[in-house]
Structure formats: structure tokens, C-alpha cells
Design an enzyme around this catalytic site. Structure first.
Site, PDB file in Angstrom:
ATOM      1  N   GLU A   1      -5.415   6.271   5.285  1.00  0.00           N
ATOM      2  CA  GLU A   1      -4.271   6.252   6.198  1.00  0.00           C
ATOM      3  C   GLU A   1      -4.032   7.596   6.887  1.00  0.00           C
ATOM      4  O   GLU A   1      -3.515   7.652   7.998  1.00  0.00           O
ATOM      5  CB  GLU A   1      -3.007   5.823   5.430  1.00  0.00           C
ATOM      6  CG  GLU A   1      -2.948   4.338   5.099  1.00  0.00           C
ATOM      7  CD  GLU A   1      -3.676   3.969   3.820  1.00  0.00           C
ATOM      8  OE1 GLU A   1      -3.632   2.800   3.399  1.00  0.00           O
ATOM      9  OE2 GLU A   1      -4.337   4.865   3.233  1.00  0.00           O
TER      10      GLU A   1
ATOM     11  N   ASN B   1      -6.116   6.822  -0.609  1.00  0.00           N
ATOM     12  CA  ASN B   1      -5.155   5.794  -0.194  1.00  0.00           C
ATOM     13  C   ASN B   1      -3.787   6.451  -0.094  1.00  0.00           C
ATOM     14  O   ASN B   1      -3.443   7.317  -0.902  1.00  0.00           O
ATOM     15  CB  ASN B   1      -5.112   4.646  -1.204  1.00  0.00           C
ATOM     16  CG  ASN B   1      -4.219   3.510  -0.693  1.00  0.00           C
ATOM     17  OD1 ASN B   1      -4.361   3.058   0.441  1.00  0.00           O
ATOM     18  ND2 ASN B   1      -3.256   3.104  -1.503  1.00  0.00           N
TER      19      ASN B   1
ATOM     20  N   ASP C   1      16.465  -4.271  -1.813  1.00  0.00           N
ATOM     21  CA  ASP C   1      15.189  -4.368  -1.096  1.00  0.00           C
ATOM     22  C   ASP C   1      15.390  -4.693   0.376  1.00  0.00           C
ATOM     23  O   ASP C   1      16.512  -4.834   0.856  1.00  0.00           O
ATOM     24  CB  ASP C   1      14.271  -5.401  -1.749  1.00  0.00           C
ATOM     25  CG  ASP C   1      12.827  -4.880  -1.639  1.00  0.00           C
ATOM     26  OD1 ASP C   1      12.068  -4.969  -2.599  1.00  0.00           O
ATOM     27  OD2 ASP C   1      12.496  -4.341  -0.565  1.00  0.00           O
TER      28      ASP C   1
END
Ligand SMILES: Cc1cc2nc3c(=O)[nH]c(=O)nc-3n(C[C@H](O)[C@H](O)[C@H](O)COP(=O)(O)O)c2cc1C
Length: 437
Positions: free
Chosen positions: A200, A139, A246
């Protein structure tokens, strides 16, 4: 296609901005990146460090298009193709990412930026973390990393995503390789959220040939042309992670995050460190670009989808515009429902016809002004799953956030106010008349 290959391409196409002044990674560099946002940036001199720093590689759709060698309008389809047909990358004997090996780990030799005075400390923000799950395989995903000391970091793991699930089911420490200074295909692929069994790096390899090498101290593989690799493991210990800015430009809350112990650093000669401005255009684009193909795929099941755009005003995350070729009076409503399935974090969506340029917000507004009636074309969905990034949503620790979603069908209405169908020539009255040059 390494980061350096992209920099050469960006230099050739006069896209690259080079900063020759000495800039301090402590607060100053983030300000400069914020001022110069958009084109890729190369800081030749990072104050107090002997390596250069790049930023804004994906600071604009044009950069990504140049990087992938496609037109901007083709990005969605290029990504969709790679996600649909990943190809396993070859593992080679050695690679430039291991030209220099440091077993005496000192993270303080890297120009890790402190972005804002409110932040908890210096944060690595452009790193992709590689882990291996015995059930699902490799991952690769982004995790922001707060530097605690010369060999420890604390990570932000979004609940329920791959790395979080792996740590939750693993009894002991979990090996990890953190890659900094990545190619565009690796950055884009790490930002996708394919099903757990999809690696990925196979998506990156489908975007552009990508080779991997085995790490030196952990049983993982990393792109052979990565600038810096931090090899180590997630410990079972945790520490406060945050505050930190963020995606939505608001300060994220403090949470407990897992501590990573770095046991070995490998890197290329003349290392280039990669920065990524939190809440900046690049952050937004990398979050949103991989979602446009998933929205496109879902809407295409409901009607004829032509294009999709997640808009920068809402972080390229919470708002979207979907363009359809309408073939039925209710296609607009179907597209709204499907778009929310394609990107569960999306909060508001506008559906428009083919004659509306979705990249021009004034055209989208015009469609709403001239083709939309709130009592007929507005869809409000209460108590829906929400992004953790929307401060106005309902957030209960340990639970999925909740929100109210809204969809606007701003396509030409195929029915009259009395419900009767409009004849095709009557629909034409909604088209904008332009003064052709
Ligand atoms: C620039 C950027 C920063 C991100 N930062 C984080 C982060 O700090 N923590 C996190 O869990 N996910 C973060 N993400 C999202 C994950 O990388 C993304 O959801 C990933 O696809 C997770 O996929 P997985 O479920 O395959 O692990 C970030 C994504 C981007 C593009």
C-alpha cells in the site's frame, strides 16, 4: 506530503478549524469532533497532554481533494490511477518521525481518546499498521487498537484480511509498526484492499511522493514524516476487543483480539496526535472512497460507466449509485451485477443515466420515481455474502455473513411495457425539463 503539509494547505485555503479551548480526550473531544464534523480540525490543547490533536482530515471529499490537489469529481480517477500504477517508495537514512526516541514506553503519555462511555476503553482509531509477510511482502492497513496498559494494545482484525492471514500462518510473534499522524496519501492507501502482493505504501507514493525510513527496533519501514510510530510485535496472547462503535453507528460485538506489545516509540518534535471519529464522516469516507474505483473498474467491463458514488447515508459503504452512458437496453442490469462484484460488501445499488447528478440524493430519487418500475427494473439477490457491519444481516461466528441484495435500474427504460423497443425520441420524454437561468 506530511500531515503538517496538509494542515498548512488547509489553513491557507481557510478549510482548517482550530479549537483553542482546552478539550479533554476522555469523552469530551469526540463530542466536539462530532459537532464540528466535515472540515479538518486542530485541537491546540488536549487536557492533560503536551501535544495537539487533529481530526477529520478526510472528513469531507473537499478535504481530500485539497490534500491531493485535484477536483472532487477527479478523486475516483486519481485513486484508480494510483492503485493501477503503484510506485515503490524510496527508503531514506533518517526522517522527522524519529526525532524523539522513547525506549521507556508509556502509551499513557499519548492523548488516546475515549470516544463513548460504552466503549471498552481508550482506542487508537487513525493508526495504520505495517507488517511484513515473507510470501507477499509489506502490508499496510487500519486496525482499531484498544489501549490495555502503558505498553500493550489489543487489535481488531477483520477475518480473512492481510494482517489476520499473516498472524494465522505465523508460528510466533509478528513484528508490527503502528503509524499515527499520517499523510492523506498514506491514509487513503492503507484503506485500499489491493491484492496481497501490492504494498500500500507504493499506492501512497503514486498518489504523492512518499519516503520511508527503517524502524529502530523492528525490521519494518514507515513513512519518514509520520508523527508517531509504535514499534513492537503481535504476541500470541489475546484479550477481549470491544465493545466499540463501528462504521454503521451501532456498537460492534466483543471478540478476542491479538495483543500487541509496544517496545519503542519514536515521534516528531511538537508531536501532533491524530484522532478519527468512529462511525463519523471520515471513517465512512476512508472506507468508501477506495471502493469507488473498484466498482468503476468492474462496471466498466460490463458497460460504459461514467461515475460511482458510495452514499453517506449508508456509511459510504452499503449503498451506492452508479452512473452509466446507456448503450443497450440491459446495461442497467449488467451494471447492477458488476457493481456488486466491484464491492462485495455493497447491499443496495441504484443505476442512473448521465443526466442525473449522483451527488444530489433528490435527483437520484427523482430518477427512481420517474424511470423505475419494480416489476421490471428491480433485481433481488438472496443469500449473498454480506458486510459484517450490517446488523440486519445473518451473522454466524466464524462464517461469512449473509444478506439479500437489491439493485434498482433507474435508467430510462429502452423498452415499452409490452417489450417493444422505444425509439430514441420516445426516450427523450423521460428527460427533466429545467427552467434555465
Ligand atoms: C477508518 C478505517 C478503520 C478500519 N478499521 C479496521 C479494523 O479495526 N480492523 C480491520 O481489520 N480492518 C479495518 N479497516 C479495514 C482495513 O484497513 C482494510 O480493509 C484494509 O484494506 C485491509 O487490507 P489488507 O487486506 O491489505 O490488510 C478499517 C478501514 C478504515 C478506512
Amino acid at each position: 506530503m506530511s500531515l503538517r503539509f496538509f494542515l498548512d494547505k488547509a489553513r491557507e485555503s481557510r478549510l482548517l478549524t482550530v479549537v483553542t479551548d482546552e478539550i479533554d480526550p476522555h469523552l469530551e473531544m469526540a463530542q466536539v469532533i462530532s459537532r464540528l464534523e466535515g472540515p479538518p480540525l486542530l485541537f491546540e490543547r488536549a487536557k492533560g497532554y503536551d501535544c495537539s490533536v487533529v481530526a477529520s482530515l478526510c472528513g469531507a471529499r473537499e478535504n481530500v481533494a485539497v490534500g491531493l490537489g485535484v477536483e472532487v469529481g477527479q478523486l475516483l480517477f486519481t485513486l484508480a490511477e494510483a492503485v493501477a500504477h503503484p510506485s515503490v517508495p524510496p527508503v531514506v537514512e533518517s526522517g522527522p518521525c524519529q526525532e524523539v526516541v522513547e525506549e521507556q514506553v508509556d502509551l499513557e503519555t499519548l492523548p488516546i481518546l475515549t470516544h463513548l462511555p460504552q466503549d471498552a476503553g481508550p482506542y487508537i482509531t487513525a493508526a495504520v499498521a505495517v507488517t511484513k509477510d515473507s510470501d507477499h511482502g509489506r502490508n499496510v492497513s487500519f486496525h482499531r487498537l484498544l489501549r490495555l496498559d502503558h505498553s500493550h494494545l489489543v487489535a481488531r482484525l477483520v477475518e480473512g484480511r492481510g494482517t489476520d492471514m499473516l498472524l494465522k500462518k505465523s508460528p510466533g510473534d509478528v513484528e508490527v509498526a503502528i503509524c499515527i499522524g499520517n499523510s492523506l496519501p498514506v491514509l487513503l492507501a492503507a484503506a485500499t484492499t489491493p491484492s496481497p502482493d501490492v504494498d500500500e505504501f507504493s499506492i501512497a507514493n503514486a498518489l504523492h511522493p512518499t519516503t520511508l525510513v527503517k524502524c529502530l527496533t523492528v525490521d519494518l519501514e514507515v513513512p519518514s514524516d509520520t508523527e508517531i510510530v509504535l514499534e513492537g510485535h503481535f504476541t500470541r496472547a489475546t484479550a477481549p476487543e470491544g465493545p466499540f462503535l463501528d462504521l454503521t453507528g451501532t456498537m460492534d460485538i466483543v471478540r478476542q483480539g491479538p495483543i500487541i506489545e509496544v517496545s519503542c516509540i519514536t515521534r516528531r518534535h511538537d508531536t501532533i496526535y491524530q484522532a478519527l471519529l468512529p462511525g463519523g464522516l471520515e471513517h465512512k469516507l476512508l472506507m468508501g472512497l477506495p471502493r469507488e474505483p473498484t466498482i468503476f473498474a468492474e462496471v466498466s467491463k460490463a458497460c460504459c460507466c461514467v461515475n460511482v458514488l458510495l452514499t453517506p447515508g449508508a456509511g459510504t459503504w452499503l449503498h451506492g449509485v452508479v452512473q452509466i452512458r446507456k448503450q443497450d437496453a440491459d446495461d442497467g442490469r449488467r451494471a447492477i451485477e458488476a457493481a456488486f462484484r466491484g464491492h462485495p460488501s455493497m447491499k443496495h445499488v441504484v443505476v442512473v443515466d448521465e443526466d442525473i447528478d449522483i451527488y444530489d440524493p433528490t435527483e437520484v430519487e427523482w430518477a427512481i420515481a420517474t424511470r423505475f418500475q419494480a416489476d421490471r427494473d428491480l433485481m433481488v439477490l438472496e443469500n449473498q455474502p454480506s458486510s459484517s457491519l450490517d446488523p440486519s444481516a445473518t451473522h454466524v461466528p466464524g462464517e461469512k455473513s449473509r444478506t439479500t441484495k437489491m439493485g434498482l435500474d433507474a435508467t430510462i427504460p429502452w423498452r415499452k411495457p409490452n417489450g417493444e423497443p422505444r425509439a430514441p425520441e420516445e426516450r427523450e420524454q423521460f428527460r427533466r425539463i429545467r427552467y434555465e437561468a
